[in-house]
Motif scaffolding. Structure first.
Motif, PDB file in Angstrom:
ATOM      1  N   UNK A 179     -10.534   4.368  -3.174  1.00  0.00           N
ATOM      2  CA  UNK A 179     -10.009   3.439  -2.166  1.00  0.00           C
ATOM      3  C   UNK A 179      -8.707   2.818  -2.677  1.00  0.00           C
ATOM      4  N   UNK A 180      -7.629   2.860  -1.876  1.00  0.00           N
ATOM      5  CA  UNK A 180      -6.332   2.357  -2.357  1.00  0.00           C
ATOM      6  C   UNK A 180      -6.145   0.849  -2.195  1.00  0.00           C
ATOM      7  N   UNK A 181      -7.195   0.113  -1.831  1.00  0.00           N
ATOM      8  CA  UNK A 181      -7.051  -1.338  -1.684  1.00  0.00           C
ATOM      9  C   UNK A 181      -8.334  -2.041  -2.126  1.00  0.00           C
ATOM     10  N   UNK A 182      -8.172  -3.271  -2.610  1.00  0.00           N
ATOM     11  CA  UNK A 182      -9.288  -4.112  -3.036  1.00  0.00           C
ATOM     12  C   UNK A 182      -9.030  -5.539  -2.558  1.00  0.00           C
ATOM     13  N   UNK A 227      -9.679 -10.943 -12.031  1.00  0.00           N
ATOM     14  CA  UNK A 227     -10.161  -9.624 -11.604  1.00  0.00           C
ATOM     15  C   UNK A 227      -9.041  -8.870 -10.871  1.00  0.00           C
ATOM     16  N   UNK A 228      -8.127  -9.612 -10.237  1.00  0.00           N
ATOM     17  CA  UNK A 228      -6.961  -8.967  -9.607  1.00  0.00           C
ATOM     18  C   UNK A 228      -6.111  -8.280 -10.677  1.00  0.00           C
ATOM     19  N   UNK A 229      -5.808  -9.003 -11.752  1.00  0.00           N
ATOM     20  CA  UNK A 229      -5.001  -8.419 -12.830  1.00  0.00           C
ATOM     21  C   UNK A 229      -5.734  -7.268 -13.521  1.00  0.00           C
ATOM     22  N   UNK A 236      -3.170   1.125 -12.793  1.00  0.00           N
ATOM     23  CA  UNK A 236      -2.009   1.622 -13.527  1.00  0.00           C
ATOM     24  C   UNK A 236      -2.434   2.629 -14.593  1.00  0.00           C
ATOM     25  N   UNK A 237      -3.567   2.355 -15.239  1.00  0.00           N
ATOM     26  CA  UNK A 237      -4.051   3.236 -16.294  1.00  0.00           C
ATOM     27  C   UNK A 237      -4.449   4.612 -15.785  1.00  0.00           C
ATOM     28  N   UNK A 238      -4.989   4.669 -14.577  1.00  0.00           N
ATOM     29  CA  UNK A 238      -5.435   5.961 -14.034  1.00  0.00           C
ATOM     30  C   UNK A 238      -4.395   6.569 -13.095  1.00  0.00           C
ATOM     31  N   UNK A 239      -3.256   5.884 -12.955  1.00  0.00           N
ATOM     32  CA  UNK A 239      -2.179   6.437 -12.137  1.00  0.00           C
ATOM     33  C   UNK A 239      -2.411   6.344 -10.652  1.00  0.00           C
ATOM     34  N   UNK A 240      -3.117   5.312 -10.205  1.00  0.00           N
ATOM     35  CA  UNK A 240      -3.395   5.145  -8.783  1.00  0.00           C
ATOM     36  C   UNK A 240      -2.619   3.948  -8.236  1.00  0.00           C
ATOM     37  N   UNK A 241      -2.155   4.060  -7.017  1.00  0.00           N
ATOM     38  CA  UNK A 241      -1.549   2.915  -6.333  1.00  0.00           C
ATOM     39  C   UNK A 241      -2.663   2.035  -5.765  1.00  0.00           C
ATOM     40  N   UNK A 242      -2.496   0.718  -5.889  1.00  0.00           N
ATOM     41  CA  UNK A 242      -3.541  -0.200  -5.443  1.00  0.00           C
ATOM     42  C   UNK A 242      -2.911  -1.377  -4.723  1.00  0.00           C
ATOM     43  N   UNK A 243      -3.424  -1.675  -3.543  1.00  0.00           N
ATOM     44  CA  UNK A 243      -2.984  -2.828  -2.757  1.00  0.00           C
ATOM     45  C   UNK A 243      -4.097  -3.873  -2.795  1.00  0.00           C
ATOM     46  N   UNK A 244      -3.750  -5.116  -3.121  1.00  0.00           N
ATOM     47  CA  UNK A 244      -4.719  -6.200  -3.150  1.00  0.00           C
ATOM     48  C   UNK A 244      -4.665  -6.974  -1.831  1.00  0.00           C
ATOM     49  N   UNK A 245      -5.804  -7.031  -1.136  1.00  0.00           N
ATOM     50  CA  UNK A 245      -5.911  -7.688   0.167  1.00  0.00           C
ATOM     51  C   UNK A 245      -6.314  -9.147  -0.034  1.00  0.00           C
ATOM     52  N   UNK A 246      -5.693 -10.102   0.690  1.00  0.00           N
ATOM     53  CA  UNK A 246      -6.016 -11.533   0.520  1.00  0.00           C
ATOM     54  C   UNK A 246      -7.287 -11.957   1.260  1.00  0.00           C
ATOM     55  N   UNK A 247      -8.419 -11.710   0.666  1.00  0.00           N
ATOM     56  CA  UNK A 247      -9.703 -12.135   1.227  1.00  0.00           C
ATOM     57  C   UNK A 247     -10.157 -13.407   0.506  1.00  0.00           C
ATOM     58  N   UNK A 248     -10.470 -14.487   1.219  1.00  0.00           N
ATOM     59  CA  UNK A 248     -10.903 -15.726   0.569  1.00  0.00           C
ATOM     60  C   UNK A 248     -12.155 -15.507  -0.290  1.00  0.00           C
TER      61      UNK A 248
END
Length: 303
Positions: A179-182, A227-229, A236-248
């Motif tokens: 999944x490209x977002x968390x 946990x975001x960092x 970055x370590x596995x070479x994947x792009x990741x988008x962080x979603x602002x969920x409260x």
């Protein structure tokens, strides 16, 4: 220094046995016997036969035991992590082994931190059957040290990460691959971790350093991250792009409690668990040889 390593076929043990000099390994799976230096046991308990295993051994690094798993009962943990560990250490002391390095768990201190990080002076607060068994083993080993003179070193690691790590870290890596977002853009918690590279370097230091015996060390990389960092570093370590979603955060906690019955899992992700590892520097002169970013780079190299 001749080291006996137990739990050598596990995640941490496999890395240690592949990168550090050891005299003998202990394994529970005959398929893991590789080059004749392994001692095969079927069970780790108060009846394990250790005859002849300690010949020429100076130091034991004890990784073997039952990990945190809901399938095990309190009695299971006590039989293996306490009785089995104490039997091993007592037999080793009787055979003339000088030092016993016991890998415990940060869970002995508790599940979360609130205002201040855990330190080696914090009052223990084991929060489940697994961490209670680790604390009971620590107490029993310290008593054995007083009775026999064997040198005991206790190491309580935070969550250990690295290539092929099991448990929560392995789940995060698999999730990031899929999944490209968390949902962690708004999470600013503080958690301490330690890479398998840094932990094994520390264990090797504890096996030989003259000031190590009698100490309890809380093992971490020496830095605390959200946990975001942390998940950004994994990506970055596995070479994947990741988008962080602002969920409260409050919404994630509510979701975990009401819909997916995963409150404890959510707490592990968004709660705080920070440790003060400064006595590693004060007592041993030890600093983590790898930063988190450097350690995460090994994830892609392991493919």
């Amino acid at each position: 220094m001749n080291i006996l390593l137990t739990g050598s076929s596990g995640f941490i043990g496999s890395f240690f046995s592949s990168n550090y000099p050891i005299k003998r390994c202990v394994v529970r799976n005959s398929n893991k016997v590789r080059h004749g230096s392994e001692h095969l046991i079927t069970n780790l308990d108060e009846n394990t036969n250790w005859s002849g295993v300690f010949n020429d051994i100076d130091t034991i690094i004890h990784l073997a035991g039952l990990a945190h798993n809901h399938l095990f009962s309190e009695e299971d943990y006590q039989a293996v992590n306490v009785s089995g560990t104490l039997h091993l250490a007592r037999e080793a002391a009787n055979a003339g082994v000088k030092r016993f390095v016991f890998v415990s768990s940060i869970g002995v201190n508790g599940a979360t931190t609130i205002d201040t990080p855990f330190s080696n002076n914090s009052i223990p607060n084991p929060h489940n059957a697994f961490s209670r068994s680790k604390y009971d083993a620590e107490l029993a080993l310290n008593n054995l040290a007083e009775d026999t003179g064997i040198e005991v070193v206790i190491v309580r690691p935070t969550l250990v990460y690295g290539a092929d790590a099991p448990g929560n870290f392995g789940s995060l890596v698999r999730l990031i691959h899929k999944i490209p977002f968390l949902p962690f853009a708004l999470v600013n918690n503080k958690r301490s971790f330690i890479s398998v590279q840094n932990l094994c370097d520390l264990l090797f230091t504890c096996a030989s350093h003259p000031k190590a015996p009698g100490n309890t060390f809380l093992a971490s990389d020496g830095e605390s991250v959200s946990i975001k960092e942390f998940t950004n570093e994994i990506a970055a370590g596995v070479g994947q792009k990741l988008i962080q979603i602002p969920v409260p955060v409050i919404f994630m906690k509510l979701l975990g409690r009401l819909f997916i019955n995963k409150s404890s899992k959510i707490q592990l992700l968004v709660g705080n668990l920070e440790v003060d590892s400064s006595n590693l520097q004060h007592v041993l002169g030890w600093r983590a040889p790898y930063t988190m970013k450097q350690a995460m780079n090994f994830l892609s190299r392991s493919k």
